[in-house]
Design a protein around this motif. Sequence first.
Motif, mmCIF file in Angstrom:
data_model
loop_
_atom_site.group_PDB
_atom_site.id
_atom_site.type_symbol
_atom_site.label_atom_id
_atom_site.label_comp_id
_atom_site.label_asym_id
_atom_site.label_seq_id
_atom_site.Cartn_x
_atom_site.Cartn_y
_atom_site.Cartn_z
ATOM 1 N N VAL A 182 34.120 42.467 25.661
ATOM 2 C CA VAL A 182 35.336 41.676 26.064
ATOM 3 C C VAL A 182 35.767 42.330 27.374
ATOM 4 O O VAL A 182 35.710 43.484 27.486
ATOM 5 N N ASP A 183 36.027 41.341 28.309
ATOM 6 C CA ASP A 183 36.662 41.714 29.594
ATOM 7 C C ASP A 183 37.934 40.841 29.755
ATOM 8 O O ASP A 183 38.074 39.982 29.376
ATOM 9 N N LEU A 184 38.613 41.429 30.771
ATOM 10 C CA LEU A 184 39.903 40.862 31.121
ATOM 11 C C LEU A 184 39.733 40.776 32.596
ATOM 12 O O LEU A 184 39.512 41.824 33.429
ATOM 13 N N VAL A 185 39.602 39.739 33.245
ATOM 14 C CA VAL A 185 39.291 39.461 34.572
ATOM 15 C C VAL A 185 40.377 38.885 35.486
ATOM 16 O O VAL A 185 40.866 37.652 35.087
ATOM 17 N N GLU A 186 40.884 39.679 36.174
ATOM 18 C CA GLU A 186 42.130 39.266 37.245
ATOM 19 C C GLU A 186 41.700 38.538 38.535
ATOM 20 O O GLU A 186 40.567 39.084 38.989
ATOM 21 N N GLY B 149 56.558 34.439 50.466
ATOM 22 C CA GLY B 149 55.583 33.592 50.261
ATOM 23 C C GLY B 149 55.477 33.730 48.470
ATOM 24 O O GLY B 149 56.071 34.389 48.003
ATOM 25 N N SER B 150 54.121 33.111 48.447
ATOM 26 C CA SER B 150 53.885 33.025 46.885
ATOM 27 C C SER B 150 52.239 33.295 46.638
ATOM 28 O O SER B 150 51.796 33.245 47.578
ATOM 29 N N LEU B 151 52.152 33.723 45.320
ATOM 30 C CA LEU B 151 50.841 33.948 45.107
ATOM 31 C C LEU B 151 50.790 33.679 43.471
ATOM 32 O O LEU B 151 51.783 33.821 42.843
ATOM 33 N N ARG B 152 49.684 33.239 43.052
ATOM 34 C CA ARG B 152 49.349 33.088 41.738
ATOM 35 C C ARG B 152 48.353 33.759 41.059
ATOM 36 O O ARG B 152 47.185 33.628 41.616
ATOM 37 N N LEU B 153 48.577 34.529 40.138
ATOM 38 C CA LEU B 153 47.867 35.471 39.743
ATOM 39 C C LEU B 153 46.898 34.963 38.115
ATOM 40 O O LEU B 153 47.774 34.290 37.637
ATOM 41 N N SER B 154 45.813 35.190 37.940
ATOM 42 C CA SER B 154 45.202 34.539 36.729
ATOM 43 C C SER B 154 44.560 35.825 35.959
ATOM 44 O O SER B 154 43.915 36.819 36.663
ATOM 45 N N CYS B 155 44.499 36.061 34.780
ATOM 46 C CA CYS B 155 43.810 36.941 33.929
ATOM 47 C C CYS B 155 43.081 36.220 32.702
ATOM 48 O O CYS B 155 43.772 35.682 31.837
ATOM 49 N N ALA B 156 41.831 36.281 32.876
ATOM 50 C CA ALA B 156 40.997 35.484 31.759
ATOM 51 C C ALA B 156 40.215 36.591 30.982
ATOM 52 O O ALA B 156 39.723 37.520 31.113
ATOM 53 N N ALA B 157 40.609 36.171 29.670
ATOM 54 C CA ALA B 157 39.806 37.102 28.529
ATOM 55 C C ALA B 157 38.418 36.499 28.018
ATOM 56 O O ALA B 157 38.597 35.133 27.771
ATOM 57 N N THR B 158 37.421 37.257 28.389
ATOM 58 C CA THR B 158 36.076 36.578 28.191
ATOM 59 C C THR B 158 35.414 37.584 27.149
ATOM 60 O O THR B 158 35.649 38.561 26.843
ATOM 61 N N GLY B 159 34.572 37.107 26.428
ATOM 62 C CA GLY B 159 33.801 37.666 25.494
ATOM 63 C C GLY B 159 33.788 37.115 24.036
ATOM 64 O O GLY B 159 34.451 35.871 23.800
ATOM 65 N N VAL C 229 49.200 47.058 42.926
ATOM 66 C CA VAL C 229 47.943 46.580 42.063
ATOM 67 C C VAL C 229 48.534 46.148 40.884
ATOM 68 O O VAL C 229 49.011 46.884 39.948
ATOM 69 N N TYR C 230 48.275 44.742 40.501
ATOM 70 C CA TYR C 230 48.891 44.154 39.282
ATOM 71 C C TYR C 230 47.563 44.102 38.300
ATOM 72 O O TYR C 230 46.353 43.831 38.414
ATOM 73 N N HIS C 231 47.709 44.771 37.079
ATOM 74 C CA HIS C 231 46.699 44.979 35.853
ATOM 75 C C HIS C 231 47.367 43.911 34.964
ATOM 76 O O HIS C 231 48.703 43.941 34.505
ATOM 77 N N CYS C 232 46.326 43.156 34.242
ATOM 78 C CA CYS C 232 46.769 42.486 33.257
ATOM 79 C C CYS C 232 46.217 43.391 31.859
ATOM 80 O O CYS C 232 45.198 44.091 31.883
ATOM 81 N N ALA C 233 46.874 43.121 30.538
ATOM 82 C CA ALA C 233 46.677 43.641 29.439
ATOM 83 C C ALA C 233 46.790 42.602 28.335
ATOM 84 O O ALA C 233 47.493 41.534 28.391
ATOM 85 N N ALA C 234 45.901 42.819 27.217
ATOM 86 C CA ALA C 234 45.913 41.966 26.210
ATOM 87 C C ALA C 234 45.723 42.507 25.005
ATOM 88 O O ALA C 234 44.939 43.240 24.868
ATOM 89 N N GLU C 235 46.285 42.009 23.956
ATOM 90 C CA GLU C 235 46.085 42.662 22.454
ATOM 91 C C GLU C 235 45.131 41.453 21.793
ATOM 92 O O GLU C 235 45.498 40.319 21.672
ATOM 93 N N ILE C 236 43.997 41.942 21.629
ATOM 94 C CA ILE C 236 42.887 40.996 21.336
ATOM 95 C C ILE C 236 42.291 41.345 19.778
ATOM 96 O O ILE C 236 42.094 42.348 19.450
#
Length: 120
Positions: free
Chosen positions: A2-6, A16-26, A92-99
Motif C-alpha cells: 500500500v502506498d499513499l501518494v501525495e 494564492g491557492s493550492l490543491r493537494l491530493s493524496c491517493a491510497a493505492t494497492g 511539507v504536508y504529509h497525508c496519513a490514512a487508516e487502511i
Amino acid sequence: QVDLVESGGGLVQAGGSLRLSCAATGNIHSVNDMGWYRQPPGKQRELVASITSGGDTDYAESVKGRFTVSRDNAKNTMYLQMNSLKVEDTDVYHCAAEIQLRPGVLTDYWGQGTQVTVSS
C-alpha cells in the motif's frame, strides 16, 4: 503493498491557492480516517485537517475558513483545497490514512510528503 501518494504542492504567493491530493493505492479493502499533517519549524507535528469515511471533518484553528478537506471514497483519494495561503503555511504536508487491508485489520500509513512554499 500500500502506498499513499501525495501531489499538488508547489510555490505560490501569499493569498494564492493550492490543491493537494493524496491517493491510497494497492490491495485495499477500505480506507477509514484520513488526514493532512505538517510540522512547522521548532514545533510539534500538527494535524491540519482530517476527514472520516463518512465525511466528517476537523481542522486546526489556524486553517479554519481557509482550507477545505474532502475525499472521493471510490478513488481512495483525499484532497486539501488551500486558499488565502500565508507565509506561515509553508511546510511539507504529509497525508496519513487508516487502511483496512482486509476486514478487521487496520494499519496506519503515511505518505512521503509534498512541499508547499508560500512567498511574501
